[in-house]
Design a protein around this motif. Structure first.
Motif, short mmCIF file in Angstrom:
data_model
loop_
_atom_site.label_atom_id
_atom_site.label_comp_id
_atom_site.label_asym_id
_atom_site.label_seq_id
_atom_site.Cartn_x
_atom_site.Cartn_y
_atom_site.Cartn_z
N LEU A 121 32.44 65.62 14.50
CA LEU A 121 31.80 64.38 14.91
C LEU A 121 32.77 63.22 15.08
N VAL A 131 27.27 58.83 11.38
CA VAL A 131 26.19 59.65 10.80
C VAL A 131 25.11 58.74 10.19
N GLN A 157 22.44 65.16 11.63
CA GLN A 157 23.84 65.08 12.06
C GLN A 157 24.77 65.75 11.06
N THR A 201 26.12 62.63 19.61
CA THR A 201 25.22 63.57 18.92
C THR A 201 24.48 64.43 19.93
N THR A 208 17.29 66.63 16.23
CA THR A 208 18.57 65.91 16.19
C THR A 208 18.62 64.82 17.25
#
Lengths: 411, 174
Positions: free
Chosen positions: A246, A253, A258, B63, B84
């Protein structure tokens, strides 16, 4: 053989039980934003919790009473009350965060809104606290929490540059885009997450529940000195995974989903199954521990009968506290408050409450009347004092950092 | 009895006085921190806020990129990838709406409009990704196209963020 099994089981549950929602969220955030540059803070936090958990475990084993059972007697009602208010407030906040964490983990595989899951989780936590045997609860949830070891496997699979990791950890430097106050805020959060007060309430009260004596000191120390550091390794693995997957995408986050992404990237669906089991077990286990810790502290302060080693009818007020705490947690989470935000606040306020939790442990562990020949030696006192000074500095800095960094969002 | 009653009343008076003082302090702190609505932000405060919000949009898109890759390679359950991206939309949406209702500095209305436009684009792309993932699901080619769009927008947001920090007055100028 039974002894070896007992030690191994204790260590495994300590590893599985070390990581809770605060560790999951904060380590993942730190890894994604700061790489491994705050790894030393995690190690320092693990070292600190080992020092004080060993002391509180020793107090429980030698006196047959939990540390906070002795605080009021040793330091008087005023100091005891200050200690009680601060620690119960933080423990309840953590309890709310953990129940929210279980609901979020279940949401990841069911797609059902966490608000609808919260009442069932609360009910289940209460049922376990009411009915399950202490050892069964601790061992089953601790062992299932080992599912989080998949983060270590995932990190290995992702194949990071280990040299870079070591150099980031050793230089203790922030990435260029971040500012120093935000870096300090996350350092405080990591330290607070590693040294959450409920861990020592639970550890010392659990020692009484399991009827430790001075003969149990070896098992207790093995649990602390092997289990907690290996739990710390899990925390570092979480940070390492998010740093690799990430970090380069500048992901900040802010959701449990995540945290699970790097494992799915590295290990696929099987790894994902392990991570979900680990999330649920770790947060459910921590919910049980924090719920019990709230009950332990209040009951011990007022001198009520407490614990799961007696029938609920004999510890009615203790169980009433557990019921009220569960209802409070459900009520707060049903308002739709973000459990991750509650987690972040609980971790930072944990840091604020640290001195009130750890100072009395140091005092009681130095009292020969309670400890006899197992009273603190010079080495333990030096370590305890160094950490206490550090804890006070962190406690003073926590709230100003929370405000000026907009809860870590940056200045 | 009378003495204890007197002590109780005294304690209550002191508690009320403390509550009143604490309340005044909170109101004063709120006013000092600019809780009043409609006042334009300073340039540096606007820059900080734009940086945080653009950063959150970049995070949401990052993401979504990982979720798309997982879905295309069948490495995670379908429900998880949808959750998500939904989480990413929620988190980014909260930050974006907070930024968009704030009053920008007087000289930066055009820059503010450019940032708002970029944030709206990010939100729409996140919603497009969620819709594609949720129903009917994406294959390798579909995921590839969406990832290309995500990457292009991420670059645009990154450039915009740098411009906001270095010369905010030039943002959005023709």
């Amino acid at each position: 053989m039974k002894k070896v099994f007992e030690v191994a089981l204790g260590i495994l549950t300590a590893i599985g039980g070390f990581v809770d929602i605060g560790d999951l969220v904060f380590n993942a955030q730190v890894g994604a934003r700061f790489g491994m540059s705050l790894a030393l803070v995690t190690l320092l936090g693990v070292f600190g919790i080992c020092v004080f958990a060993e002391m509180s475990g020793r107090v429980a084993a030698c006196s047959g009473r939990a540390t906070f059972d002795l605080v009021r007697e040793r330091l008087g009602p005023r100091m005891g009350l200050a200690n009680l208010v601060a620690s119960v407030a933080v423990t309840l906040l953590t309890f709310i965060a953990e129940i929210g964490g279980v609901a979020l983990a279940i949401m990841l595989v069911t797609s059902i809104s966490e608000v609808l899951i919260v009442p069932f989780v609360g009910l289940l936590v209460w049922a376990v606290l009411w009915r399950a045997k202490f050892s069964v609860m601790e061992n089953v949830l601790g062992l299932l929490g080992l599912g989080l070891v998949v983060f270590t496997v995932a990190l290995w699979q992702l194949g990071p540059s280990w040299g870079d990791f070591v150099s980031q950890a050793a230089t203790f430097d922030k990435p260029g885009k971040e500012d120093w106050p935000t870096y300090a805020y996350f350092a405080v959060g990591l330290f607070g997450a590693a040294m959450t007060p409920y861990e020592v309430f639970f550890f010392s009260s659990g020692g009484v529940e399991e009827k430790w004596t001075s003969k149990s000191l070896g098992i207790m120390r093995a649990n602390v000195l092997i289990g907690f550091p290996l739990g710390g390794l899990l925390s570092l693995s979480i940070a390492g995974c998010t740093a690799v997957v990430l970090g380069p995408l500048q992901v900040d986050v802010g959701a449990l989903s995540q945290v699970a992404l790097p494992v799915a990237v590295a290990v696929g669906k099987i790894g994902f199954a392990f991570v979900i089991i680990g999330f649920v077990a770790a947060t459910f286990g921590a919910a049980c521990e924090t719920g019990l810790s709230a009950g332990y502290s209040i009951a011990q302060f007022f001198g009520w009968q407490w614990g799961k080693f007696v029938k609920p009818r004999q510890a009615a007020r203790f169980h009433l506290v557990l019921i009220l705490a569960t209802l409070l947690a459900i009520g707060v989470l049903m308002t739709g408050v973000d459990p991750i935000m509650v987690t972040e606040i609980s971790v930072v306020f944990s840091a604020v409450a640290l001195p009130l939790t750890y100072f009395p442990i140091l005092v009681v562990a130095n009292d020969r009347d309670y400890m006899g020949e197992h009273v603190n030696k010079a080495f333990a006192n030096v370590l305890g004092t160094i950490f206490l000074v550090l804890i006070v500095v962190i406690a003073v800095a926590a709230i100003p950092l929370l405000v000026i960094t907009h809860m870590g969002a940056g200045m | 009895m009378a003495a204890s009653r007197h002590g109780y009343c005294g304690a209550m008076r002191r508690a009320r006085k403390w509550c009143a003082r604490a309340g005044s302090l909170i109101v004063a702190a709120g006013l000092a921190a600019g809780c009043g609505t409609g006042a334009p932000a300073s340039t540096s405060a606007w820059q900080g806020s734009a940086d945080r919000t653009l950063g959150q949009a970049l995070s949401g898109l990052g993401t979504a990129r990982v979720a798309l890759r997982l879905e295309a390679q069948d490495r995670a359950p379908h429900d998880f990838t949808v959750v998500t991206v939904t989480d990413a939309i929620d988190t980014t949406g909260k930050e974006v709406s907070g930024f968009q209702v704030a009053q920008p500095p007087d000289g930066l209305h055009r820059a503010n409009a450019a940032v708002n436009q970029a944030l709206d684009d990010a939100m729409s792309l996140l919603v497009d990704v969620r819709i594609a993932l949720a129903s009917p699901g994406v294959d390798g080619a579909g995921a590839g196209q969406l990832i290309d769009r995500v990457d292009a927008l991420r670059k645009k947001l990154d450039d915009l963020d740098q411009q906001v920090q270095s010369s905010p007055a030039s943002v959005g100028s023709p």
